[in-house]
Structure formats: structure tokens, C-alpha cells
Write an enzyme that holds these catalytic residues in place. Structure first.
Site, PDB file in Angstrom:
ATOM      1  N   PRO A  63      45.059  47.117  40.505  1.00  0.00           N
ATOM      2  CA  PRO A  63      45.418  46.128  41.535  1.00  0.00           C
ATOM      3  C   PRO A  63      44.298  45.117  41.726  1.00  0.00           C
ATOM      4  CG  PRO A  63      45.793  48.384  42.305  1.00  0.00           C
ATOM      5  CD  PRO A  63      44.988  48.485  41.053  1.00  0.00           C
ATOM      6  N   CYS A  64      44.651  43.856  41.869  1.00  0.00           N
ATOM      7  CA  CYS A  64      43.665  42.805  42.120  1.00  0.00           C
ATOM      8  C   CYS A  64      44.015  42.133  43.441  1.00  0.00           C
ATOM      9  CB  CYS A  64      43.650  41.794  40.986  1.00  0.00           C
ATOM     10  SG  CYS A  64      43.031  42.455  39.424  1.00  0.00           S
ATOM     11  N   GLN A  65      43.584  42.742  44.535  1.00  0.00           N
ATOM     12  CA  GLN A  65      43.961  42.236  45.859  1.00  0.00           C
ATOM     13  C   GLN A  65      43.429  40.836  46.110  1.00  0.00           C
ATOM     14  OE1 GLN A  65      42.730  45.259  45.244  1.00  0.00           O
ATOM     15  NE2 GLN A  65      43.718  46.823  46.489  1.00  0.00           N
ATOM     16  N   GLY A  66      42.309  40.500  45.483  1.00  0.00           N
ATOM     17  CA  GLY A  66      41.713  39.183  45.706  1.00  0.00           C
ATOM     18  C   GLY A  66      42.177  38.144  44.731  1.00  0.00           C
ATOM     19  N   PHE A  67      43.113  38.510  43.856  1.00  0.00           N
ATOM     20  CA  PHE A  67      43.583  37.538  42.878  1.00  0.00           C
ATOM     21  C   PHE A  67      44.465  36.479  43.533  1.00  0.00           C
ATOM     22  CE2 PHE A  67      47.121  36.121  40.240  1.00  0.00           C
ATOM     23  CZ  PHE A  67      46.420  35.338  39.353  1.00  0.00           C
TER      24      PHE A  67
END
Length: 460
Positions: A166-170
Site C-alpha cells: 500500500p502507498c498511502q502517500g501516493f
């Protein structure tokens, strides 16, 4: 299942009670009676963790399973897993309920180590696979990395590592590098594991939007893995591979065995199917369910609202179902159960024509968000049986208003969503009904994963 529950849940007694309820449903379905007496204590090792009453009941249920498992093969999944693969080995990180793994399994790879942070997701994976409990790490991947010498040293140079960090800051609007955003520590962790394991191949799966960050992502992988690896990426749409769903996913593939990864990507493209699978093809043999307007009672199970498991009485066959189920007909239908909806929503479900959303005139007078239609145009959406489904998401755990059944005034059931994600019919999702939806919505379509795996398998 007991060893998984005791190892991975903070309150194992509560989970074991849920397990008893689950087994009771199956025993009732098959008219199985609990054994009266158990002379041997199968669970004496847990005497410090569980009370004597729970231990006694565990022995009764376990003995009942042992007595009936040869007749009802499904019961064997509750027994301790012992199969340990020796070739075509695969590590699955951020494994979820196992969609990516299952597709790669069908392609010939064998899971040897699994990491997942959510115990419920891991329980579904554990239940549906035969990997021993020792080969699971249920917890934060960063804790796994801290203990990598103890937990991962045996798996160096495996054939493949897969996962979708997961890349929450993407964000496509975010000017900060993906790897430098503190919210994307899981992305870094995925790279750390690859650097340590040094697999022959790896697969990273993520959202379509990652394509715009692809050049810097390649730099990150090169920085961690060096010149020994080469990489390639592409956005695949699952519908092009015989999946009844419009689902675009960014797939990055790398290897260190000297194969041009661009060639691998091109070969995967060639596996795209000319067979269009519509929503109708995928779900219309499943039992009809009626709208559920009974609130705060998820335990209700009947022919109107559905069951956690029921016998499969369908005689319907198709090439799609044969591929989905590897030509094996499941004796049961799992997770085909409706959820509560209020009367207004049921009326909306009934009025909307197929392919229509919240802006349609048929519901203008009862649309609850009319003043904000520009924001809520897809708050309601009725699927079109002649087309593929829209993208499944974990939002289904909150409601299925965006996934209204084409001909029944309700949202899709978890089993229908699982069909759309191309899980086989004997894949049983664990936890509550909301957990079923969340696991399915987050998964990689099995048939897409299989197509990717079959191409990579040629080079192992």
C-alpha cells in the site's frame, strides 16, 4: 485452525466461539451430530491459554471433524496443515486473502512464506491453503524485517516474491518522491525484503496511477537491487484476460536470471483472451436472494437472504466456470448472503435500470443526495448484465450501493463479488460479512495473476 487462532488473535476464546458457530452451521447443513465422549485431550498444550470448558468443547468438535472428514472433504481444511513445498517457491508479502497467490499457485508456483498484517485476511489464506502455521508471519512487515535473520534467512533466492505494498502517500499531484513520503514506509519495506531475499523474479502490483511515477519507481528498485536485476512494467486490464471486471492494475516485473523483462510483459499481453465474459456469464447461476430489510441481525440465514454455506444444487456449466473452478464442481456455495438495506435504498435498487447511476430520472424524487449530485453521481449504480462489472473495491464493506445486482433489488453478495474477482467457488472467506467484502475487494483477480504466473513460470 486452532493453532492459527491461538497464535494470531489477542482474544482466542472469542474467536474459538465464532469457530464453533461456524461449524454448527455446517454440521446442521449435513445433519452431523457432535460426538458424545472424547477420551483423548487433543489440545492439552493450550491449557495455559484456554479455560477447561473451551478445551473440552474443542476436543468434541475436533473429534467430530475427524469422524466425518473422509465423507465431507471440506472439514479437512480445519485440520493442521502439513504440506511444505520444495520447488517453484514463492513468498507473498501483503498477501491479503490470497488472490495473487492463488493465481500464481494455479500457474505452478508454491507458497513457502506468507506475510499479512490483518489476522482475518491471513485466516482466510491459511484456511484455503495447506502451508504450515510456521510459514506465516501475521503482523507488520517492518517487524518481519527487524527479525529477518531468524524469519527469512531460509528463503533466500526463492523463485519469486510477489506483493502489492500500500502507498498511502501516493498521489499523482504529489511532487514528493514515492519513497521519500513517510506514509509510504510499506513500499520501502517491500524493497528491503527484495534486497535481502534476492529472488529470481519479483512482481509488484499496485494502482493504475503508479504509472505516472514509474520512472522514479524504477530508480528506487535499481537503487535497492543493483544492476543485476532488470525491470519492466505495464498497466493490465483484467477484463482482457477473461475476468468479468474492468480492473486496471500497474504490474512491475523484475528478474536477475538474464531475461529481458520487457519480453515477459509482451508475452503476458499475448495471453489476453478473446473471450468476453459478461457479468451475466459470471453470476447468473447463483441462487436468487431477496432484499434484506431486517436490521441488526446478521445471524439470520435462510433461502431469502442467503447462507454462509449452502449445498450447491446448480447444474449450470460454462467454460468460464470450468476455468474458475479447474473443472471441479464445488459441493457448496460459500459466502452467498445478502446484507441489510433500508426501504429507500431497496426502492432505488428496484427503480434504476441497468447501467444507470444516481442522476437517473427514475429516482430523482427519492435521491437523498440530490443537492450534491455532482459529488454523488455514483453513490448508486446498477450493474449491466451484458457488460463487465465496474472495479471491485473494499468500499463494499460499507455498502454495495455502487454494485447493485442487475435483476435483483439488492447489492452484490460476497460470493458474486468473488466470482467477479475469479475466486473458485470452494474458496471460503473467513470473518464477518463486512470482512468478506473487504478481502474480496482488495484482492488481485485470480485469473489475471494466473496469466502473469504462467508466463514467468516458463523461465524458472
Amino acid at each position: 485452525m486452532i493453532e492459527y487462532i491461538v497464535k494470531n488473535y489477542k482474544n482466542p476464546k472469542t474467536k474459538i466461539k465464532e469457530l464453533f458457530k461456524e461449524l454448527d452451521k455446517f454440521f446442521h447443513l449435513e445433519n452431523i451430530t457432535l460426538v458424545d465422549k472424547v477420551e483423548y485431550n487433543y489440545f492439552q498444550d493450550y491449557i495455559q491459554i484456554l479455560d477447561s470448558k473451551t478445551i473440552t468443547l474443542l476436543n468434541v468438535y475436533y473429534k467430530t471433524i475427524l469422524k466425518n472428514k473422509d465423507k465431507y472433504n471440506f472439514l479437512e481444511k480445519y485440520i493442521i496443515k502439513k504440506d511444505l513445498p520444495t520447488n517453484n517457491l514463492m513468498i507473498d508479502l501483503f498477501a491479503g486473502c490470497g488472490g495473487l497467490s492463488l493465481g500464481l499457485n494455479k500457474a505452478g508456483f508454491n507458497s513457502i512464506f506468507v506475510n499479512e498484517i490483518e489476522p482475518i485476511y491471513g485466516e482466510t489464506y491459511f484456511f484455503n491453503h495447506s502451508l504450515p502455521i510456521e510459514n506465516y508471519f501475521i503482523g507488520d512487515i517492518n517487524e518481519l524485517i527487524k527479525n529477518k535473520e531468524n524469519l527469512l534467512s531460509s528463503y533466500k533466492n526463492v523463485d519469486i516474491v510477489c506483493g502489492g505494498p500500500p502507498c498511502q502517500g501516493f498521489s499523482m499531484a504529489n511532487r514528493q518522491r514515492v519513497i521519500d513520503d513517510p506514509r509510504n514506509n510499506l513500499y520501502k519495506s517491500y524493497l528491503e525484503v527484495l534486497k535481502y531475499i534476492q529472488p529470481k523474479f519479483f512482481i509488484m502490483e499496485n494502482v493504475k496511477g503508479m504509472l505516472k511515477k514509474a520512472p522514479e519507481i524504477l530508480e528506487d528498485f535499481k537503487s535497492y537491487l543493483g544492476e543485476e536485476y532488470n525491470f519492466s512494467y505495464y498497466v493490465f486490464n483484467a477484463k482482457d484476460f477473461g475476468v468479468p471486471q474492468n480492473r486496471e492494475r500497474f504490474i512491475l516485473i523484475g528478474n536477475k536470471i538474464g531475461i529481458d523483462s520487457n519480453k515477459v510483459i509482451e508475452e503476458i499481453k499475448e495471453k489476453s483472451s478473446e473471450d468476453f465474459i459478461s457479468l451475466k456469464d459470471a453470476i447468473y447461476d447463483l441462487p436468487v436472494l431477496k432484499p434484506k430489510n431486517v436490521k441488526n441481525n446478521n445471524d439470520i440465514e435462510n433461502s431469502d437472504y442467503g447462507f454462509t454455506f449452502r449445498k450447491n444444487e446448480s447444474l449450470y456449466k460454462s467454460e468460464f466456470l470450468d476455468k474458475l473452478n479447474s473443472s471441479i464442481i464445488s459441493n457448496y456455495i460459500f459466502n452467498h448472503k445478502n446484507r441489510y438495506n433500508n426501504e429507500r435504498d431497496i426502492e432505488i435498487f428496484s427503480r434504476l435500470p441497468q447501467g444507470a447511476n444516481s442522476l437517473h430520472d427514475s429516482i430523482k424524487d427519492i435521491m437523498p443526495y440530490a443537492s450534491r449530485n455532482h459529488m454523488f453521481k455514483d453513490k448508486y449504480f446498477k450493474l449491466d448484465e451484458t457488460k463487465v462489472s465496474k472495479t471491485m473495491t473494499s468500499h463494499m464493506k460499507f455498502d454495495c450501493n455502487m454494485y447493485i445486482h442487475p435483476n435483483q433489488a439488492r447489492g452484490l453478495s460476497p460470493r458474486e463479488a468473488a466470482r467477479i474477482q475469479t475466486f473458485p467457488d470452494d474458496y471460503f472467506f473467513k470473518g464477518s460479512q463486512n470482512h468478506w467484502y473487504a478481502q474480496i475487494g482488495n484482492a488481485v483477480p485470480v485469473i489475471l495473476a494466473e496469466a502473469i504466473g504462467k508466463t514467468i513460470k516458463k523461465y524458472i
